[in-house]
Design a protein around this motif. Sequence first.
Motif, mmCIF file in Angstrom:
data_model
loop_
_atom_site.group_PDB
_atom_site.id
_atom_site.type_symbol
_atom_site.label_atom_id
_atom_site.label_comp_id
_atom_site.label_asym_id
_atom_site.label_seq_id
_atom_site.Cartn_x
_atom_site.Cartn_y
_atom_site.Cartn_z
ATOM 1 N N THR A 86 2.562 -2.212 4.466
ATOM 2 C CA THR A 86 1.285 -2.931 4.383
ATOM 3 C C THR A 86 0.281 -2.404 5.418
ATOM 4 O O THR A 86 -0.539 -1.551 5.112
ATOM 5 N N LEU A 87 0.375 -2.894 6.642
ATOM 6 C CA LEU A 87 -0.651 -2.569 7.637
ATOM 7 C C LEU A 87 -0.599 -1.118 8.100
ATOM 8 O O LEU A 87 -1.648 -0.489 8.302
ATOM 9 N N ILE A 117 5.882 4.347 8.181
ATOM 10 C CA ILE A 117 5.422 3.995 6.845
ATOM 11 C C ILE A 117 6.503 4.366 5.840
ATOM 12 O O ILE A 117 7.104 5.432 5.928
ATOM 13 N N ILE A 118 6.735 3.483 4.883
ATOM 14 C CA ILE A 118 7.563 3.809 3.729
ATOM 15 C C ILE A 118 6.621 4.060 2.553
ATOM 16 O O ILE A 118 5.806 3.209 2.208
ATOM 17 N N ILE A 123 0.852 -1.188 0.000
ATOM 18 C CA ILE A 123 0.000 0.000 0.000
ATOM 19 C C ILE A 123 0.886 1.234 0.000
ATOM 20 O O ILE A 123 1.763 1.382 0.859
ATOM 21 N N ASP A 124 0.669 2.109 -0.968
ATOM 22 C CA ASP A 124 1.411 3.372 -1.026
ATOM 23 C C ASP A 124 0.532 4.469 -0.448
ATOM 24 O O ASP A 124 -0.511 4.808 -1.013
ATOM 25 N N ALA A 125 0.957 5.007 0.673
ATOM 26 C CA ALA A 125 0.168 6.024 1.377
ATOM 27 C C ALA A 125 0.406 7.423 0.836
ATOM 28 O O ALA A 125 -0.170 8.390 1.354
ATOM 29 N N HIS A 126 1.247 7.553 -0.191
ATOM 30 C CA HIS A 126 1.501 8.886 -0.748
ATOM 31 C C HIS A 126 1.925 8.738 -2.201
ATOM 32 O O HIS A 126 3.076 8.472 -2.506
ATOM 33 N N SER A 182 -3.107 -6.616 5.733
ATOM 34 C CA SER A 182 -2.550 -7.786 6.416
ATOM 35 C C SER A 182 -3.297 -9.034 5.962
ATOM 36 O O SER A 182 -4.436 -8.957 5.492
ATOM 37 N N LEU A 183 -2.632 -10.169 6.120
ATOM 38 C CA LEU A 183 -3.238 -11.452 5.761
ATOM 39 C C LEU A 183 -3.947 -12.000 6.996
ATOM 40 O O LEU A 183 -3.451 -12.870 7.700
ATOM 41 N N GLU A 184 -5.125 -11.482 7.258
ATOM 42 C CA GLU A 184 -5.941 -11.897 8.396
ATOM 43 C C GLU A 184 -7.304 -12.331 7.883
ATOM 44 O O GLU A 184 -7.827 -11.763 6.908
ATOM 45 N N VAL A 185 -7.876 -13.293 8.556
ATOM 46 C CA VAL A 185 -9.146 -13.869 8.118
ATOM 47 C C VAL A 185 -10.211 -12.772 7.995
ATOM 48 O O VAL A 185 -10.397 -11.959 8.898
#
Length: 492
Positions: free
Chosen positions: A422-423, A382-383, A133-136, A437-440
Amino acid sequence: MRVLTTAVAAFAAAALGGCATTAPPPGTAVQNTPVQSAPIQSAPIQSGRTKSLPKGLDSGRNDAAYASTYQPLPSRPTALVDATIFTGTGERIERGVVLIRDGRIEAVGAAIVPPASYDLVDAHGKYVTPGLIDAHSHLGVYPSPSAPAHSDGNELTDPNTAGVWAEHSVWPQDPGFNLARAGGVTTLLVLPGSGNLIGGRSVTLRNIPARTVQDMKFPGAPYGLKMACGENPKRVYGNRNRAPSTRMGNVAGYRTAWINAADYGRRWDDYRAKVDRGDKADPPKRDLQLETLVGVLNGEILVENHCYRADEMVQMIGIAREFGYRITAFHHALEAYKIADILAKEDICVATWANWWGSKLEAWDAVEANAPMIHAAGGCAIIKSDDPDVIQRLNQEAAEALAAGRAAGYEITEGEAMKWITLNPAKAIGLDKETGSLEVGKRADVVLWDKNPFSIYAKAERVYLDGAVAYDRHDRRYQPKSDFELGQGAGR
């Protein structure tokens, strides 16, 4: 990649619309399993029972004129097996399995037996992560090819352009979207530029080939407000003999804007209270600039604040306290390491780089371990990219930051560093319950890498959005091109 059962999920012509991408060959089998999502919400000012005003005149009325029309690509139940998994929550699972069904994560773990009906992808020796995910980003508003005709990110006509929306500039045929997808990016926040004190609304996009920006809009995503402090706005307007020309002029400009917004909100509240009582009342004239700012004051629009210097970040926190809103993230924030404890306490994320500095004086006092120092202080690191090239290698930028942090003595695992791309950005754009994230139960935004993603040699082999194959390095059917690129390189 060894595929035990060949995946047949393909781009559907209806979903892609024949524009902005290439379609699969005729006769390709597809199975549409749409993800159920809430409709996009704009940022209406809260109101009670009011008399209906003519369409377009009520700032609290949401007719969804610019609503998301996003539809997931066709997907099939899929199992990625025998992979090293970074879940995005900090966990690393060896020889793990990820199950995808109906566009969502069904299960993640090391002792899972996939159902026989699932498409099995043998990921032995490979790595699985959440979609990046790119936040910018400024893809679509500063698209390629770069030309004055495409420069649509900065509305440099007033220090406060809160009324503009980035989505009204996004060109969905920007080839950069396809390149970012090949780098594992599944979601991105597209922001206006930083030439103004208040630059306008951001938009969150799903990174699929699409004909319109509405087809890319992340359903249910909150809007963001781009603000900028420091050199940029004072340089743009000071050189034109207009305010602001100093940092104190910047701050006065923010405060004036919030005063006007609070007054605008009060006038609408007064109008609605009178109507609810049955009194005769004339509504205020709708103001797009103030409407966005009131959305921030009401907590409906997130604040994404461009700011480099530590002292200015603290000033911006003070302004937020004065007017009762909160800052979601500081962007660039090269001096965030100096106030890491303050930012952690305020729960403000920091979207930064590992190795981008020196372009101007306020960007001089940088350290490569900025993100690790924020992380070590308990903050949200965050990157991000802010660049059409960096967005293609966010994993490498995160790896560089991780290496710098370890060299500085911070013991940070690769699993924790994965959160930086990611998160944590999902949190900063208000979508950590949906993706990151890889969560159910979360959206099945997944990347299969041929090597450890923190290796400079790693490449994304396959990218899933909502459980559908959106990119495959080894299958040209899943390597879409922009219409703008069609015909280029013909015969090669």
